[in-house]
Motif scaffolding. Sequence first.
Motif, PDB file in Angstrom:
ATOM      1  N   LEU A 340      58.463   1.752  53.668  1.00  0.00           N
ATOM      2  CA  LEU A 340      59.049   1.342  52.393  1.00  0.00           C
ATOM      3  C   LEU A 340      60.500   1.782  52.333  1.00  0.00           C
ATOM      4  CD1 LEU A 340      56.061   2.419  50.133  1.00  0.00           C
ATOM      5  CD2 LEU A 340      56.679   0.058  50.760  1.00  0.00           C
ATOM      6  N   CYS A 341      61.194   1.264  51.324  1.00  0.00           N
ATOM      7  CA  CYS A 341      62.622   1.536  51.203  1.00  0.00           C
ATOM      8  C   CYS A 341      62.896   2.536  50.087  1.00  0.00           C
ATOM      9  CB  CYS A 341      63.370   0.236  50.926  1.00  0.00           C
ATOM     10  SG  CYS A 341      65.134   0.519  50.711  1.00  0.00           S
ATOM     11  N   LEU A 342      63.522   3.647  50.451  1.00  0.00           N
ATOM     12  CA  LEU A 342      63.767   4.683  49.450  1.00  0.00           C
ATOM     13  C   LEU A 342      64.861   4.291  48.464  1.00  0.00           C
ATOM     14  CD1 LEU A 342      63.399   7.965  51.553  1.00  0.00           C
ATOM     15  CD2 LEU A 342      61.818   7.024  49.852  1.00  0.00           C
ATOM     16  N   PRO A 357      72.392  -0.743  54.301  1.00  0.00           N
ATOM     17  CA  PRO A 357      70.982  -0.440  54.532  1.00  0.00           C
ATOM     18  C   PRO A 357      70.687   1.026  54.250  1.00  0.00           C
ATOM     19  CG  PRO A 357      72.151  -0.676  56.614  1.00  0.00           C
ATOM     20  CD  PRO A 357      73.126  -1.070  55.540  1.00  0.00           C
ATOM     21  N   CYS A 358      69.462   1.281  53.834  1.00  0.00           N
ATOM     22  CA  CYS A 358      69.030   2.669  53.612  1.00  0.00           C
ATOM     23  C   CYS A 358      68.936   3.373  54.967  1.00  0.00           C
ATOM     24  CB  CYS A 358      67.707   2.714  52.871  1.00  0.00           C
ATOM     25  SG  CYS A 358      66.296   2.149  53.856  1.00  0.00           S
ATOM     26  N   PHE A 359      68.786   4.684  54.896  1.00  0.00           N
ATOM     27  CA  PHE A 359      68.737   5.462  56.112  1.00  0.00           C
ATOM     28  C   PHE A 359      67.550   5.041  56.992  1.00  0.00           C
ATOM     29  CE2 PHE A 359      67.703   9.566  58.322  1.00  0.00           C
ATOM     30  CZ  PHE A 359      68.823   9.558  59.142  1.00  0.00           C
ATOM     31  N   ALA A 360      66.426   4.800  56.321  1.00  0.00           N
ATOM     32  CA  ALA A 360      65.222   4.417  57.064  1.00  0.00           C
ATOM     33  C   ALA A 360      65.407   3.087  57.792  1.00  0.00           C
ATOM     34  CB  ALA A 360      64.023   4.334  56.118  1.00  0.00           C
ATOM     35  N   HIS A 361      66.143   2.177  57.145  1.00  0.00           N
ATOM     36  CA  HIS A 361      66.335   0.887  57.799  1.00  0.00           C
ATOM     37  C   HIS A 361      67.178   1.036  59.056  1.00  0.00           C
ATOM     38  CE1 HIS A 361      66.262  -3.408  58.191  1.00  0.00           C
ATOM     39  NE2 HIS A 361      67.587  -3.491  58.235  1.00  0.00           N
ATOM     40  N   GLN A 362      68.131   1.989  58.988  1.00  0.00           N
ATOM     41  CA  GLN A 362      68.958   2.232  60.167  1.00  0.00           C
ATOM     42  C   GLN A 362      68.096   2.766  61.306  1.00  0.00           C
ATOM     43  OE1 GLN A 362      72.419   4.618  58.997  1.00  0.00           O
ATOM     44  NE2 GLN A 362      72.419   3.548  57.028  1.00  0.00           N
ATOM     45  N   LYS A 365      62.903   1.746  60.195  1.00  0.00           N
ATOM     46  CA  LYS A 365      61.637   2.096  59.553  1.00  0.00           C
ATOM     47  C   LYS A 365      61.431   1.302  58.272  1.00  0.00           C
ATOM     48  CE  LYS A 365      59.995   6.473  61.226  1.00  0.00           C
ATOM     49  NZ  LYS A 365      59.743   7.882  60.934  1.00  0.00           N
ATOM     50  N   CYS A 366      62.473   1.073  57.491  1.00  0.00           N
ATOM     51  CA  CYS A 366      62.361   0.260  56.285  1.00  0.00           C
ATOM     52  C   CYS A 366      62.464  -1.200  56.696  1.00  0.00           C
ATOM     53  CB  CYS A 366      63.479   0.640  55.309  1.00  0.00           C
ATOM     54  SG  CYS A 366      63.909  -0.662  54.143  1.00  0.00           S
ATOM     55  N   HIS A 367      61.621  -2.029  56.080  1.00  0.00           N
ATOM     56  CA  HIS A 367      61.634  -3.455  56.429  1.00  0.00           C
ATOM     57  C   HIS A 367      62.880  -4.183  55.962  1.00  0.00           C
ATOM     58  CE1 HIS A 367      57.049  -4.048  57.340  1.00  0.00           C
ATOM     59  NE2 HIS A 367      57.634  -3.118  58.093  1.00  0.00           N
ATOM     60  N   VAL A 369      64.370  -4.357  52.499  1.00  0.00           N
ATOM     61  CA  VAL A 369      64.543  -4.917  51.152  1.00  0.00           C
ATOM     62  C   VAL A 369      65.929  -4.554  50.619  1.00  0.00           C
ATOM     63  CG1 VAL A 369      63.500  -2.917  49.977  1.00  0.00           C
ATOM     64  CG2 VAL A 369      63.472  -5.173  48.863  1.00  0.00           C
ATOM     65  N   CYS A 370      66.461  -3.430  51.118  1.00  0.00           N
ATOM     66  CA  CYS A 370      67.770  -2.943  50.668  1.00  0.00           C
ATOM     67  C   CYS A 370      68.914  -3.846  51.122  1.00  0.00           C
ATOM     68  CB  CYS A 370      67.995  -1.507  51.160  1.00  0.00           C
ATOM     69  SG  CYS A 370      67.501  -1.260  52.882  1.00  0.00           S
ATOM     70  N   VAL A 371      68.693  -4.604  52.173  1.00  0.00           N
ATOM     71  CA  VAL A 371      69.762  -5.498  52.634  1.00  0.00           C
ATOM     72  C   VAL A 371      69.315  -6.965  52.558  1.00  0.00           C
ATOM     73  CG1 VAL A 371      71.069  -3.885  54.066  1.00  0.00           C
ATOM     74  CG2 VAL A 371      69.018  -4.981  55.015  1.00  0.00           C
TER      75      VAL A 371
HETATM   76 ZN   LIG Z   1      65.738   0.142  52.839  1.00  0.00          ZN
END
Ligand SMILES: [Zn+2]
Length: 464
Positions: A340-342, A357-362, A365-367, A369-371
């Motif tokens: 999930l996206c924090l 992008p969130c840290f997790a997306h980098q 790990k995050c799918h 949604v933040c970008v």
């Molecule tokens: Zn994210």
Amino acid sequence: MLDQPIACVDVETTGTSPQYDRITEIGVVEMDPDGSVREWSTLVNPEARIPPFIEQLTGISNAMVEAAPTFSQVAEELQQRLAGRLFVAHNVRFDYAFIKNEFKRLETAFRADTLCTVRLSRRLYPQFYKHNLDSLIQRLGIQVEDRHRALADARVLAKFLKQLPHEHDATAINDAIRHVMAKPSLPTHIPEGLIDDIPDGPGVYLFYGDNDMPLYIGKSTGLRSRVLSHFSGDHRSTKELRISQQLKRVEWRETAGELGALLLEAKLIKQLQPIHNQRLRRENDLCAWQMLPAPQGGHMVTLKYAADIDFGRADNLYGMFTSQRKAVQTLRDLADAHRLCLIQLGIEKPSRAKATPCFAHQLKKCHGVCVGKEDPLRHDLRLAEALARLKLNAWPYASPIGIPEKHDGREEMHIVDRWSYLGTARDESEIVEILAGGAVAIFDLDTYKILVKHIKGRKVLPLA
Ligand SMILES: [Zn+2]
């Protein structure tokens, strides 16, 4: 077990302390195995004043005992009558202690095997709530002329014993007598008789130490066995050892079942804060995640505290947590496991540059949604799935409810509103009293957990 020489004994006294008060009358009904019965009673000059209220209760006045023999003058005959007999009395500790002490004053040792008819009645007739002498008289359907006189009361016990074989088979009677007479092996520093009268049904027990300080509160569906288990066995922990060393007094409250015991235990622990019960939660820190619409579309979460909103009414809550730290850690772990996206959740601050992008997306790990790589609704769905296990039950009723519970003829109704325990009623008027009492429903995690677990599939009554 009843096939042995028996003496049903009752004494009247000047007060309640075997040490300081004296006997004013003794009644004995001797029962032999062949069925023969002998009755004996005598007034006793107590060599002390009988207080007016006791004169009134027993009908034995100072004038009546003035010319009566003293205990020392009847001691020998009494000893002969009781010799080799099972000493039976109602609340036997009382009568036995008085007689033992009178003999002690004469520097004469006295001992007998004792059987308590209160405990025997409780054991054989658990469906009855009361086991005092008046209840026994009522159940036996007999008339007693001189109630509170020694021989009259002793006769009731003889009748009670004679009635037993008509209502129970021999095995049940013998088992009950053996159980009642069994002496638990207690550590020597625990006063004799401290736990004698504890019933073995469901309820809550309270241990007190010096100055009546609450030491420990526990619950059980078998009170007596549970209390004894604190003192027996080699598996005693340091904590158990300390409790038993400090123990001065035991109190108990019978309940109609496990639920009643659990609710009462939780309530009393909060109220009395016994030193050996687990540290109490600070209810102010109780919190849960609430799912709310996010400004960027989809949903985010915010931390809500029990102190601020009514957990019994609010919806979309996930938790519960005893601290903010635990709430955040759990959410981070879930986000990690479910990719999930924090930022979307509102836990990580987005950088000022749009669509970073969130840290997790980098870390892939995050799918995303933040970008804009994942539809917020799709993310919502995955979030709901991740949190499902933590979802709190909203109070499903429009009013307070009553949860009936029954055990051995004892009936109770636990009154609950918005996951809070308001009290337990035994009849209609107590229900009204509790509801009218305006008890404030304070959310309590322990009570919530007990109720969620026990309310399922149970019959409840809405109390509008
Ligand atoms: Zn994210």
